[in-house]
Motif scaffolding. Sequence first.
Motif, PDB file in Angstrom:
ATOM      1  N   UNK A 165       6.424   3.121  -6.644  1.00 25.77           N
ATOM      2  CA  UNK A 165       6.643   3.518  -5.252  1.00 25.77           C
ATOM      3  C   UNK A 165       5.672   2.733  -4.372  1.00 25.77           C
ATOM      4  N   UNK A 166       6.052   2.585  -3.125  1.00 25.70           N
ATOM      5  CA  UNK A 166       5.221   1.808  -2.197  1.00 25.70           C
ATOM      6  C   UNK A 166       4.289   2.735  -1.425  1.00 25.70           C
ATOM      7  N   UNK A 167       3.204   2.186  -0.940  1.00 23.02           N
ATOM      8  CA  UNK A 167       2.376   2.938   0.009  1.00 23.02           C
ATOM      9  C   UNK A 167       2.063   2.025   1.198  1.00 23.02           C
ATOM     10  N   UNK A 168       1.764   2.645   2.313  1.00 16.00           N
ATOM     11  CA  UNK A 168       1.446   1.906   3.545  1.00 16.00           C
ATOM     12  C   UNK A 168       0.515   2.753   4.404  1.00 16.00           C
ATOM     13  N   UNK A 169       0.056   2.123   5.499  1.00 18.73           N
ATOM     14  CA  UNK A 169      -0.778   2.802   6.501  1.00 18.73           C
ATOM     15  C   UNK A 169      -2.086   3.334   5.919  1.00 18.73           C
ATOM     16  N   UNK A 170      -2.604   2.618   4.950  1.00 19.94           N
ATOM     17  CA  UNK A 170      -3.925   2.972   4.410  1.00 19.94           C
ATOM     18  C   UNK A 170      -5.004   2.319   5.269  1.00 19.94           C
ATOM     19  N   UNK A 171      -5.854   3.152   5.837  1.00 16.83           N
ATOM     20  CA  UNK A 171      -6.991   2.646   6.621  1.00 16.83           C
ATOM     21  C   UNK A 171      -8.203   2.650   5.696  1.00 16.83           C
ATOM     22  N   UNK A 172      -8.690   1.452   5.391  1.00 14.78           N
ATOM     23  CA  UNK A 172      -9.791   1.320   4.428  1.00 14.78           C
ATOM     24  C   UNK A 172     -10.710   0.187   4.865  1.00 14.78           C
ATOM     25  N   UNK A 173     -11.370   0.393   5.987  1.00 12.01           N
ATOM     26  CA  UNK A 173     -12.235  -0.654   6.548  1.00 12.01           C
ATOM     27  C   UNK A 173     -13.412  -0.984   5.639  1.00 12.01           C
TER      28      UNK A 173
ATOM     29  N   UNK B  86      -2.593  -5.802   5.405  1.00  4.87           N
ATOM     30  CA  UNK B  86      -1.471  -5.967   6.328  1.00  4.87           C
ATOM     31  C   UNK B  86      -1.777  -7.065   7.349  1.00  4.87           C
ATOM     32  N   UNK B  87      -0.705  -7.571   7.941  1.00  8.40           N
ATOM     33  CA  UNK B  87      -0.864  -8.666   8.907  1.00  8.40           C
ATOM     34  C   UNK B  87      -1.655  -8.252  10.146  1.00  8.40           C
ATOM     35  N   UNK B  88      -1.718  -6.940  10.443  1.00  9.38           N
ATOM     36  CA  UNK B  88      -2.475  -6.481  11.617  1.00  9.38           C
ATOM     37  C   UNK B  88      -3.981  -6.407  11.346  1.00  9.38           C
ATOM     38  N   UNK B  89      -4.377  -6.615  10.088  1.00 13.24           N
ATOM     39  CA  UNK B  89      -5.783  -6.572   9.679  1.00 13.24           C
ATOM     40  C   UNK B  89      -6.434  -5.211   9.908  1.00 13.24           C
ATOM     41  N   UNK B  90      -5.613  -4.195  10.132  1.00 10.04           N
ATOM     42  CA  UNK B  90      -6.138  -2.839  10.357  1.00 10.04           C
ATOM     43  C   UNK B  90      -5.803  -1.900   9.191  1.00 10.04           C
ATOM     44  N   UNK B  91      -4.673  -2.113   8.567  1.00  4.06           N
ATOM     45  CA  UNK B  91      -4.224  -1.234   7.482  1.00  4.06           C
ATOM     46  C   UNK B  91      -3.917  -2.043   6.233  1.00  4.06           C
TER      47      UNK B  91
END
Length: 288
Positions: free
Chosen positions: A213-221, A255-260
């Motif tokens: 399964x896929x995951x997304x929107x992980x914020x891990x600075x 991610x391409x936004x470099x945030x998530x």
Amino acid sequence: MSPVIKRGGDKFTLPSKYLLFILTILCTGLIAITFNTSVFNGSVNSVAATFVVPMQKGITTVSTYIKGVSDNLASIKALQDENAALRQKVDDLTNENTGLEQDKYELTKLRELYSLDNQYSDYKKIGARIIAKDAGNWYHSFVIDKGTDSGVVVDMNVIAGGGLVGRITDAGPDWAKVQTIIADNSSVSATVLSASENLIATGDLELYNEGQIAFSKLVDEADKVTVGDKVVTSNISDKYLPGILIGYISTIEEDSNNLTKSGRITPVVDFEYMDEVLVIMQLKKTGE
């Protein structure tokens, strides 16, 4: 001297030469009869030697052959009966072994469910057997043999094999449909347990053929999340109870936004092989 034969009152005298002649003829006849009898007996013996004796030998040979064939047929029949009995015994043992293997398999599954029941002992649960599934090798949705008559309702969570399977999406008196977390339209709010970072786990039509399964929107600075970290359902999930194991991080990408970040999760449940599940008999409360 001539022999004298009386005839009435007269005497009849036979000359000796005639008597000798008669006796000679008589002896010659007897010799001829004896010779002819010997020839006849010889002929009979010759005929017997030529025809009767070989016939007797032939009859004896045929009788011996027939007896041998009969004995062989009897032996073959005995072997066939023995072979049939052995085949039946093999079939019985095969069936018995299959039954024992099935019992062993079911016992293993029951032990897994028992262990899972203890793992989530805070929740009341009932066991259910899978009775139907969608086409394909993977259990992206299936039907169980428990329904509203057993207290099962829509949105109850379903677990098996150590973790989250999915949730009830439809229910009847004695059945309920389960949508699993690998289904294409599935979405679960989850948490990486070691880092307390939230993410969204979603089913993917392409990935579920790989059991992923896929995951997304992980914020891990701080880059605290790594491959192998445990992922569980989060407190902010609207459908799923908190703390149920989903699986382990298998890949991470920026991610391409470099945030998530996004990636893949390997579920703890084997969605290719399932027979029985546990239904948690309570719903997630709004705001929980």
